[in-house]
Design a protein around this motif. Structure first.
Motif, short mmCIF file in Angstrom:
data_model
loop_
_atom_site.label_atom_id
_atom_site.label_comp_id
_atom_site.label_asym_id
_atom_site.label_seq_id
_atom_site.Cartn_x
_atom_site.Cartn_y
_atom_site.Cartn_z
N ASN A 81 38.89 41.42 40.89
CA ASN A 81 37.68 40.76 40.37
C ASN A 81 37.42 41.16 38.92
O ASN A 81 37.07 40.31 38.09
CB ASN A 81 36.46 41.12 41.23
CG ASN A 81 36.46 40.41 42.57
OD1 ASN A 81 37.33 39.59 42.85
ND2 ASN A 81 35.50 40.72 43.41
N GLU A 82 37.59 42.44 38.62
CA GLU A 82 37.39 42.93 37.26
C GLU A 82 38.45 42.35 36.33
O GLU A 82 38.15 41.98 35.18
CB GLU A 82 37.47 44.46 37.26
CG GLU A 82 37.14 45.10 35.92
CD GLU A 82 37.23 46.61 35.96
OE1 GLU A 82 36.99 47.23 34.90
OE2 GLU A 82 37.56 47.17 37.02
N LEU A 83 39.68 42.23 36.81
CA LEU A 83 40.75 41.66 36.02
C LEU A 83 40.47 40.19 35.69
O LEU A 83 40.62 39.75 34.55
CB LEU A 83 42.08 41.78 36.77
CG LEU A 83 43.30 41.11 36.16
CD1 LEU A 83 43.57 41.63 34.75
CD2 LEU A 83 44.53 41.31 37.05
N SER A 84 40.05 39.43 36.68
CA SER A 84 39.69 38.03 36.46
C SER A 84 38.60 37.90 35.42
O SER A 84 38.67 37.07 34.50
CB SER A 84 39.25 37.40 37.78
OG SER A 84 38.71 36.12 37.58
N ASP A 85 37.57 38.72 35.53
CA ASP A 85 36.45 38.68 34.58
C ASP A 85 36.91 39.03 33.17
O ASP A 85 36.51 38.38 32.19
CB ASP A 85 35.36 39.66 35.05
CG ASP A 85 34.12 39.61 34.18
OD1 ASP A 85 33.55 38.51 34.04
OD2 ASP A 85 33.72 40.65 33.65
N CYS A 86 37.78 40.02 33.05
CA CYS A 86 38.30 40.43 31.73
C CYS A 86 39.10 39.30 31.09
O CYS A 86 38.93 39.00 29.90
CB CYS A 86 39.15 41.68 31.88
SG CYS A 86 39.83 42.31 30.33
N PRO A 100 39.28 35.00 40.86
CA PRO A 100 39.92 36.09 41.60
C PRO A 100 40.96 35.58 42.60
O PRO A 100 42.00 36.20 42.80
CB PRO A 100 38.75 36.77 42.30
CG PRO A 100 37.58 36.51 41.41
CD PRO A 100 37.80 35.12 40.88
N ASP A 101 40.68 34.43 43.22
CA ASP A 101 41.64 33.86 44.18
C ASP A 101 42.94 33.48 43.49
O ASP A 101 44.03 33.65 44.05
CB ASP A 101 41.05 32.63 44.87
CG ASP A 101 40.02 33.00 45.94
OD1 ASP A 101 40.01 34.18 46.35
OD2 ASP A 101 39.26 32.13 46.35
N TYR A 102 42.83 32.94 42.27
CA TYR A 102 44.05 32.59 41.53
C TYR A 102 44.86 33.85 41.21
O TYR A 102 46.07 33.89 41.41
CB TYR A 102 43.71 31.85 40.23
CG TYR A 102 44.91 31.69 39.34
CD1 TYR A 102 45.88 30.74 39.61
CD2 TYR A 102 45.10 32.53 38.23
CE1 TYR A 102 47.01 30.61 38.81
CE2 TYR A 102 46.22 32.41 37.42
CZ TYR A 102 47.17 31.44 37.72
OH TYR A 102 48.29 31.34 36.92
N ILE A 103 44.18 34.87 40.71
CA ILE A 103 44.87 36.13 40.39
C ILE A 103 45.51 36.70 41.65
O ILE A 103 46.66 37.17 41.63
CB ILE A 103 43.89 37.15 39.78
CG1 ILE A 103 43.32 36.63 38.45
CG2 ILE A 103 44.58 38.50 39.57
CD1 ILE A 103 44.35 36.42 37.37
#
Length: 211
Positions: A81-86, A100-103
């Protein structure tokens, strides 16, 4: 489709994308992909053009970068989730958005390699990341995503992420590749060349103009 041996002899000239993608891809009828050597300016009468560089690294002569003010470490699955937001913050002035689902879906591909998902951290905050794949069939390490939050750019963070990924790859990969937009205002090609990627291959992604 070319063979693995043919691809490995000159990957960036042989295909516009990594081998594992090409063997599974069916090109839409309104798109042409042309190497710069075969590009004809007359194609622009009927097509819109985006140019992409494609570079290779031998996984030798990998520079060292000072990371004393940040921590470079593997991104664990609990930080998706943090990675997606970044990533979204890094591309907030573009149309790029990832969920987040894509990541999470990227972790389910045949080329997912958890040790090649690497983050740059300031304290506990994720400020940048590099997401790389590894194709066991070709021995190719592939840089797919690289981003650094705007306020942390210009400090060598992107270079540090790239070189950490390359040093991890060289344990098991034969070579690495990367591609990106030639005309991107952030000039991504320059940071890869600083890290000793090389080559002169440019591919044109041509999309048929609407009538």
């Amino acid at each position: 489709m070319i063979s693995v041996k043919e691809y490995k002899a000159n990957p960036c000239r042989s295909l516009s994308i990594p081998y594992w993608k090409a063997k599974n891809m069916s090109l839409p009828s309104d798109i042409k992909i042309v190497h710069n050597n075969e590009f004809n300016i007359n194609l622009l009468d009927n097509y819109c053009d985006k140019r992409f560089f494609r570079l290779k690294h031998s996984l030798k002569n990998i520079p060292d970068y000072d990371t004393s003010d940040i921590t470079i470490d593997v991104i664990t699955p609990d930080r998706i989730n943090e990675l997606s937001d970044c990533i979204n913050k890094c591309y907030k002035h573009t149309e790029i958005r990832v969920s987040p689902d894509y990541i999470r879906s990227l972790t389910e591909t045949e080329v997912y390699c958890p040790e090649l998902w690497i983050g740059a951290f300031s304290g506990q905050c994720l400020i940048g990341s590099i997401l790389c794949d590894f194709d066991r069939e070709t021995g190719e390490g592939i840089i797919e995503w690289l981003q650094v939050l705007p306020k942390y750019r210009g400090r060598g963070t992107a270079s540090a992420l790239i070189c950490r990924a390359l040093k991890s790859m060289r344990i098991f990969a034969d070579f690495a590749t990367v591609s990106g937009e030639c005309d991107n205002v952030t000039n991504p090609e320059s940071v890869y060349r600083k890290c000793n990627f090389n080559g002169n291959d440019v591919w044109h992604i041509l999309t048929k103009k609407a009538l």
